[in-house]
Design a protein around this motif. Structure first.
Motif, mmCIF file in Angstrom:
data_model
loop_
_atom_site.group_PDB
_atom_site.id
_atom_site.type_symbol
_atom_site.label_atom_id
_atom_site.label_comp_id
_atom_site.label_asym_id
_atom_site.label_seq_id
_atom_site.Cartn_x
_atom_site.Cartn_y
_atom_site.Cartn_z
ATOM 1 N N LEU A 1 26.211 -3.470 24.267
ATOM 2 C CA LEU A 1 25.413 -2.523 23.488
ATOM 3 C C LEU A 1 25.969 -1.103 23.577
ATOM 4 C CD1 LEU A 1 21.860 -3.850 24.396
ATOM 5 C CD2 LEU A 1 22.875 -3.864 22.115
ATOM 6 N N VAL A 2 26.335 -0.654 24.779
ATOM 7 C CA VAL A 2 26.812 0.728 24.915
ATOM 8 C C VAL A 2 28.241 0.891 24.393
ATOM 9 C CG1 VAL A 2 25.297 1.227 26.860
ATOM 10 C CG2 VAL A 2 27.620 0.437 27.307
ATOM 11 N N ARG A 3 28.966 -0.215 24.248
ATOM 12 C CA ARG A 3 30.328 -0.144 23.717
ATOM 13 C C ARG A 3 30.384 -0.329 22.201
ATOM 14 N NH1 ARG A 3 31.686 -4.107 28.290
ATOM 15 N NH2 ARG A 3 32.596 -2.821 29.952
ATOM 16 N N THR A 4 29.324 -0.838 21.591
ATOM 17 C CA THR A 4 29.387 -1.242 20.194
ATOM 18 C C THR A 4 29.613 -0.070 19.236
ATOM 19 O OG1 THR A 4 28.282 -2.451 18.437
ATOM 20 C CG2 THR A 4 26.896 -1.078 19.827
ATOM 21 N N ARG A 5 30.339 -0.346 18.159
ATOM 22 C CA ARG A 5 30.511 0.607 17.064
ATOM 23 C C ARG A 5 29.798 0.094 15.809
ATOM 24 N NH1 ARG A 5 32.591 5.504 18.938
ATOM 25 N NH2 ARG A 5 33.991 5.041 20.665
ATOM 26 N N ASN A 6 28.932 -0.881 15.986
ATOM 27 C CA ASN A 6 28.213 -1.502 14.879
ATOM 28 C C ASN A 6 27.202 -0.519 14.291
ATOM 29 O OD1 ASN A 6 26.637 -3.058 13.174
ATOM 30 N ND2 ASN A 6 26.716 -4.861 14.487
ATOM 31 N N SER A 7 27.441 -0.076 13.079
ATOM 32 C CA SER A 7 26.591 0.954 12.473
ATOM 33 C C SER A 7 25.212 0.428 12.079
ATOM 34 C CB SER A 7 27.285 1.535 11.236
ATOM 35 O OG SER A 7 27.540 0.508 10.283
ATOM 36 N N SER A 8 25.039 -0.902 12.050
ATOM 37 C CA SER A 8 23.739 -1.445 11.677
ATOM 38 C C SER A 8 22.760 -1.472 12.842
ATOM 39 C CB SER A 8 23.906 -2.873 11.136
ATOM 40 O OG SER A 8 24.368 -3.750 12.144
ATOM 41 N N LEU A 9 23.256 -1.128 14.043
ATOM 42 C CA LEU A 9 22.394 -1.090 15.218
ATOM 43 C C LEU A 9 21.880 0.324 15.466
ATOM 44 C CD1 LEU A 9 24.316 -3.288 17.797
ATOM 45 C CD2 LEU A 9 21.963 -3.646 17.098
ATOM 46 N N THR A 10 20.609 0.433 15.772
ATOM 47 C CA THR A 10 20.054 1.696 16.250
ATOM 48 C C THR A 10 19.736 1.505 17.726
ATOM 49 O OG1 THR A 10 19.105 2.207 14.093
ATOM 50 C CG2 THR A 10 18.201 3.364 16.007
ATOM 51 N N ILE A 11 20.506 2.170 18.584
ATOM 52 C CA ILE A 11 20.383 1.963 20.025
ATOM 53 C C ILE A 11 20.140 3.304 20.705
ATOM 54 C CG2 ILE A 11 21.467 1.006 22.101
ATOM 55 C CD1 ILE A 11 23.414 -0.466 20.216
ATOM 56 N N ARG A 12 19.162 3.318 21.599
ATOM 57 C CA ARG A 12 18.927 4.504 22.409
ATOM 58 C C ARG A 12 18.920 4.100 23.877
ATOM 59 N NH1 ARG A 12 16.070 6.120 17.754
ATOM 60 N NH2 ARG A 12 16.485 8.284 17.178
ATOM 61 N N LEU A 13 19.451 4.989 24.711
ATOM 62 C CA LEU A 13 19.531 4.745 26.143
ATOM 63 C C LEU A 13 18.637 5.731 26.876
ATOM 64 C CD1 LEU A 13 23.437 4.490 26.425
ATOM 65 C CD2 LEU A 13 21.825 2.614 26.164
ATOM 66 N N SER A 14 18.146 5.303 28.021
ATOM 67 C CA SER A 14 17.377 6.206 28.876
ATOM 68 C C SER A 14 17.480 5.693 30.302
ATOM 69 C CB SER A 14 15.905 6.282 28.444
ATOM 70 O OG SER A 14 15.286 5.017 28.599
ATOM 71 N N SER A 15 17.018 6.518 31.226
ATOM 72 C CA SER A 15 16.955 6.139 32.633
ATOM 73 C C SER A 15 15.507 6.197 33.073
ATOM 74 C CB SER A 15 17.806 7.082 33.478
ATOM 75 O OG SER A 15 17.530 6.911 34.856
ATOM 76 N N CYS A 16 15.132 5.304 33.972
ATOM 77 C CA CYS A 16 13.746 5.308 34.476
ATOM 78 C C CYS A 16 13.398 6.635 35.117
ATOM 79 C CB CYS A 16 13.548 4.175 35.479
ATOM 80 S SG CYS A 16 13.519 2.540 34.703
ATOM 81 N N SER A 17 14.414 7.329 35.649
ATOM 82 C CA SER A 17 14.149 8.609 36.319
ATOM 83 C C SER A 17 13.977 9.741 35.324
ATOM 84 C CB SER A 17 15.307 8.943 37.270
ATOM 85 O OG SER A 17 16.514 9.105 36.548
#
Length: 247
Positions: free
Chosen positions: A229-245
């Protein structure tokens, strides 16, 4: 003078020097503040050349000097940006400050939204900046594995160590443990995936997906989906990252 200092000073200089050569940068600095005799030993150019070699093992200017150091006059060293430096201690401090400024550029480039989420495209932009600076493993540990930083910044450093430096997982685990971030969790949220991820996401029924992992799991290569997921260049994906902290 405490007992530890007295014991060290009772040893021959060559033995004390061998002990000093086993220490890390911060420990050498601490030891040098104890007394004048230890300050002189810790300030020897051979000590700082070893510290340079330990931190930057792939730096050509360091490798070309190993085994040929003259303990007389301090050598004049020309850095990659033509700064004239006298001795390996001065070189180490100069290089450390340079990398410190570069790390701030990388960390400052991360764009968060109002909810402390990071879009994958912004995460990847930060990764690209880090790759351009060509940090060594210990640089990453010093500047990106700090527990007071965002878990996403910790992830950037870990991702770089895995993909660029190819650091063995046992060394990664030691570094994460040493910096007390091994149990830190990072989270991916995504939706509207394309055909590229159809097989990977088989079994997920909803339009919105959530996947949380620890930095330890990532270091152990036990979370292929998250790293895809963090490496993908797939423009059809909407991905957001966060940390529990962070949330």
């Amino acid at each position: 003078m405490n007992q530890s200092e007295g014991f060290l000073l009772s040893l021959p200089d060559d033995i004390v020097l061998k002990i000093v050569n086993l220490l890390q940068f911060s420990d050498v600095c601490s030891l040098s503040s104890c007394c004048r005799a230890l300050k002189n030993l810790c300030g020897l150019d051979s000590v700082w050349l070893d510290l340079c070699n330990d931190r930057w093992p792939n730096l050509e200017i360091v490798q070309n000097t190993l085994g040929s150091l003259n303990n007389g006059e301090l050598p004049v060293i020309i850095s990659a940006d033509d700064a004239v430096l006298k001795g390996w201690k001065e070189f180490y401090i100069y290089k450390h400050m340079e990398i410190s400024m570069q790390s701030q550029i990388v960390i400052g480039s991360m764009k968060y939204d109002s909810n402390e989420f990071v879009k994958v495209k912004h995460y990847q932009t930060t990764m690209e900046k880090l790759w351009r600076f060509e940090f060594e493993f210990k640089d990453v540990e010093i500047f990106f594995f700090k527990p007071n930083l965002s878990g996403i910044i910790n992830l950037v450093g870990l991702h770089y160590c895995i993909d660029c430096l190819e650091i063995p997982c046992d060394e990664l685990i030691e570094a994460l443990s040493r910096n007390k971030i091994i149990d830190r969790d990072v989270i991916a949220r995504w939706w509207k995936y394309g055909e590229h991820f159809q097989d990977i996401l088989e079994g997920f029924d909803n339009e919105f997906y959530f996947h949380g992992v620890s930095l330890e799991d990532i270091a152990l290569s036990e979370v292929d989906l998250f790293m895809d997921l963090v490496r993908t260049r797939n423009s059809s994906l909407t991905i957001r990252l966060s940390s529990c902290s962070d949330i």
